[in-house]
Structure formats: C-alpha cells, structure tokens
Design a protein around this motif. Structure first.
Motif, PDB file in Angstrom:
ATOM      1  N   LYS A 132     -32.878   7.373  41.851  1.00 30.86           N
ATOM      2  CA  LYS A 132     -32.713   8.503  42.758  1.00 30.86           C
ATOM      3  C   LYS A 132     -32.884   9.839  42.041  1.00 30.86           C
ATOM      4  CE  LYS A 132     -29.557   6.063  45.878  1.00 30.86           C
ATOM      5  NZ  LYS A 132     -28.194   6.062  46.473  1.00 30.86           N
ATOM      6  N   ARG A 133     -33.167   9.785  40.733  1.00 35.99           N
ATOM      7  CA  ARG A 133     -33.318  11.014  39.946  1.00 35.99           C
ATOM      8  C   ARG A 133     -34.676  11.034  39.236  1.00 35.99           C
ATOM      9  NH1 ARG A 133     -28.593  11.439  35.982  1.00 35.99           N
ATOM     10  NH2 ARG A 133     -29.360  13.598  35.772  1.00 35.99           N
ATOM     11  N   ARG A 157     -38.981   3.966  38.077  1.00 38.74           N
ATOM     12  CA  ARG A 157     -37.807   3.605  38.874  1.00 38.74           C
ATOM     13  C   ARG A 157     -37.228   2.249  38.489  1.00 38.74           C
ATOM     14  NH1 ARG A 157     -40.661   5.702  44.422  1.00 38.74           N
ATOM     15  NH2 ARG A 157     -39.902   7.865  44.340  1.00 38.74           N
ATOM     16  N   ARG A 213     -37.642  13.236  43.944  1.00 35.94           N
ATOM     17  CA  ARG A 213     -36.589  14.232  44.121  1.00 35.94           C
ATOM     18  C   ARG A 213     -37.074  15.671  44.005  1.00 35.94           C
ATOM     19  NH1 ARG A 213     -32.658  13.020  46.968  1.00 35.94           N
ATOM     20  NH2 ARG A 213     -31.750  14.946  46.180  1.00 35.94           N
ATOM     21  N   THR A 267     -27.095  16.021  42.859  1.00 41.27           N
ATOM     22  CA  THR A 267     -28.133  16.180  43.878  1.00 41.27           C
ATOM     23  C   THR A 267     -28.684  14.827  44.304  1.00 41.27           C
ATOM     24  OG1 THR A 267     -29.940  16.391  42.287  1.00 41.27           O
ATOM     25  CG2 THR A 267     -28.813  18.404  42.961  1.00 41.27           C
ATOM     26  N   ALA A 268     -28.458  13.791  43.511  1.00 43.94           N
ATOM     27  CA  ALA A 268     -28.993  12.464  43.837  1.00 43.94           C
ATOM     28  C   ALA A 268     -28.032  11.649  44.684  1.00 43.94           C
ATOM     29  CB  ALA A 268     -29.319  11.710  42.563  1.00 43.94           C
ATOM     30  N   ALA A 309     -38.616  12.607  39.374  1.00 43.36           N
ATOM     31  CA  ALA A 309     -39.450  13.697  39.873  1.00 43.36           C
ATOM     32  C   ALA A 309     -40.886  13.498  39.395  1.00 43.36           C
ATOM     33  CB  ALA A 309     -38.904  15.047  39.402  1.00 43.36           C
ATOM     34  N   ARG A 349     -37.087  19.393  49.699  1.00 46.86           N
ATOM     35  CA  ARG A 349     -36.889  19.065  48.287  1.00 46.86           C
ATOM     36  C   ARG A 349     -37.434  20.186  47.398  1.00 46.86           C
ATOM     37  NH1 ARG A 349     -40.237  13.841  48.290  1.00 46.86           N
ATOM     38  NH2 ARG A 349     -40.960  14.725  50.268  1.00 46.86           N
ATOM     39  N   ALA A 356     -32.350  10.699  34.199  1.00 46.51           N
ATOM     40  CA  ALA A 356     -33.383  11.271  35.061  1.00 46.51           C
ATOM     41  C   ALA A 356     -34.734  11.173  34.351  1.00 46.51           C
ATOM     42  CB  ALA A 356     -33.062  12.723  35.385  1.00 46.51           C
ATOM     43  N   LEU A 377     -32.541  17.828  39.398  1.00 42.48           N
ATOM     44  CA  LEU A 377     -32.236  16.443  39.055  1.00 42.48           C
ATOM     45  C   LEU A 377     -30.822  16.236  38.517  1.00 42.48           C
ATOM     46  CD1 LEU A 377     -35.590  15.347  37.369  1.00 42.48           C
ATOM     47  CD2 LEU A 377     -34.844  14.970  39.717  1.00 42.48           C
ATOM     48  N   GLU A 414     -38.226   9.704  48.131  1.00 44.39           N
ATOM     49  CA  GLU A 414     -37.411   9.432  46.958  1.00 44.39           C
ATOM     50  C   GLU A 414     -37.881  10.214  45.732  1.00 44.39           C
ATOM     51  OE1 GLU A 414     -34.553   7.643  47.021  1.00 44.39           O
ATOM     52  OE2 GLU A 414     -34.962   7.703  49.173  1.00 44.39           O
TER      53      GLU A 414
END
Length: 292
Positions: free
Chosen positions: A144-145, A136, A169, A289-290, A147, A225, A73, A285, A167
């Motif tokens: 997907k994790r 990313r 998070r 959750t992802a 923030a 979110r 993450a 994260l 996306e």
C-alpha cells in the motif's frame, strides 16, 4: 498553350516539394525507432542493488536493479526513449539514500530488456504493471506504500497505469507529453498536416495506439492522489507544458525548472531538486497515508 505548360510545371514542382517534405518527415520520425542498445553499467555506489528480472503480460523479459526498502515504501522508475535504467540513477540515489526501495528497469527494446522497438508509452504500460507487481510482492515493501516515477515516454506509461491502478499511492511525471499523438507530430507541425501525417506513419505501421496514450486525460484519474509534474523551461513544446500545468493547477504540484531542458534536473538544481523530490515522497508515502 504556354499557360497550361506553366500550370503543369508549377503543379509538378508542388508535388515534388510536398513529396520531399513528407519523405523527410517520415525519415526523421522513423529514426526515433533506431537507437543504440547499450547495456547499463551498475555504478560502484549501487553495488547493493540486486539484479532482477521482470516478466510482462505479453511475454517479454525485462532486466533491472532493485534496492531493498528500509522504510517499507518503494518507488518504481521508468526511463525515457533511447535511455536505460541508469539514466534515472540521480533520482534513484535520492530516494534510496532516504530509505526507499527503488526499482530501476530497462523498458522493452532498451538496455538489456527484450523487445523489438519502443512504443512510446503504449505497450510500455505492460512493463510498468510488471514492475509494480514485482515490488508489491517484495517482503520488504508494504504494497500500500508503492509509488511510481516516469521520465518522458516512461512518464506516459506511468500516468496511464496509475490512472487505472488506485493502489499506486503517488506519481511523479518528469518531462511528460500531453498526448502520444502530439509527441509524435509536434516537431513536424511547420508544414501542417502533410508532414505531421508522414511523421505518424512509423507509429501506425508498428500498430502503436496513438489515441490511447493521453497523459493530459490520465492525470485526472490520478487525483486526489499526490501528483508532481516537473519540466524544464528549455524543453520543446512550452505551449503544451503551459496547457498541462493549467490543466492540473487545482490538484497537482508543478515545477518548471528554469534553464533545464529535457531532463538533467539534478544537474540544474543540485540542491532543490533532491529536496523537493524527497519531500514529495515523504509526504505521500508516510505510513499513516497508506492506512484505509
């Protein structure tokens, strides 16, 4: 006649006073766009951070530091006006020590990044987008994790981008302002529309989209979110903080740190602030959750 001369003198004096007030507001507001460009220094405990370059959609090169993730993450961090990436080192240390990947970068026209002037969260939206794209694409990160965390003008850019990018998070906003218009004009409200309008001129002449940067609206599009908003009890504009906290009461976590001003939260709350920040991202994260 004597009364006419008195009338003209009073009107003239009023014009002079009004002009002086407007000119003073303009000068003070214009000064916000002129600040030292000091390159950040990487501290010894951040030696493991990689020097990175980001590229925005409008062709600017931004400089930053990236600490690779150990838990898949990562968090993108955007600083405030006249600061550099180094000003968010307290937050970066908390998360990097917990295993998170952390990207600190200089916003446009700050530190070592390109750009002629700050736009207070307007074009900085492109900076945040470039930072998210960079993180990313990292092999050590699950896209997907990811923030984002922003302070002051950085929080405005983060909120606007996260509102449109599902996306992202989770979001942390430190010392946010409700709208860019209010951020630019609030401290000049004493003499009403005269000084507030004069204070906005430096923004208009730089073609800054004052009406587009509205954190108080963007937060609605971040829900459901996870969202955490932190402010100090000694910051200016406490009525605006009241309004923002009331607006998000049903769906966001909020914390007003007693005795804190504009930032410096880890100094005022050296134990509780790191605990809450880490707990927020740990909950938001964690891997499950992802998963869609």
């Amino acid at each position: 006649m004597k009364w006419k001369r008195v009338f003209v003198a009073v009107v003239g004096l009023g014009v002079l006073v009004s002009g002086g007030l407007a000119a003073r507001a303009y000068r003070h507001s214009e000064a916000y766009f002129h600040y030292p460009r000091t390159p950040p220094t990487k501290p010894a405990d951040f030696a493991r951070a990689q020097d990175v370059r980001l590229f925005t959609s409008d062709g600017l090169e931004l400089r930053g530091w990236y600490v690779p993730s150990r838990n898949r993450a990562a968090v993108v961090m955007a600083h405030g006006l006249s600061q550099t990436r180094a000003d968010l080192l307290p937050e970066a240390r908390i998360l990097a020590d917990a295993g998170y990947g952390v990207l600190l970068f200089d916003l446009r026209a700050h530190g070592e990044s390109q750009g002629e002037f700050s736009t207070w969260g307007d074009r900085e939206r492109r900076d945040v987008k470039a930072a998210l794209e960079f993180v990313r694409a990292r092999e050590d990160v699950d896209p997907k994790r990811v923030a984002a965390l922003g302070f002051s003008i950085g929080s405005a850019a983060v909120a606007e981008v996260a509102a449109k990018d599902a996306e992202v998070r989770a979001v942390v906003l430190l010392s946010p302002f409700n709208t860019l218009w209010l951020a630019a004009a609030y401290d000049f409200r004493r003499f009403g529309v005269l000084t507030q309008t004069a204070a906005l001129v430096p923004f208009w002449r730089r073609d800054i989209a004052l009406e587009e940067v509205r954190t108080i609206d963007a937060v609605d599009h971040i829900r459901p979110r996870p969202l955490l908003i932190v402010m100090g009890s000694e910051e200016s504009g406490q009525p605006l903080a009241d309004a923002l906290f009331a607006h998000v009461r049903e769906y966001a976590q909020t914390w007003r740190i007693h005795g804190a001003s504009h930032g410096g939260f880890s100094t005022v709350e050296p134990a509780e602030y790191p605990r809450r920040l880490r707990a927020f991202f740990d909950a938001a994260l964690r891997e499950e959750t992802a998963t869609p």
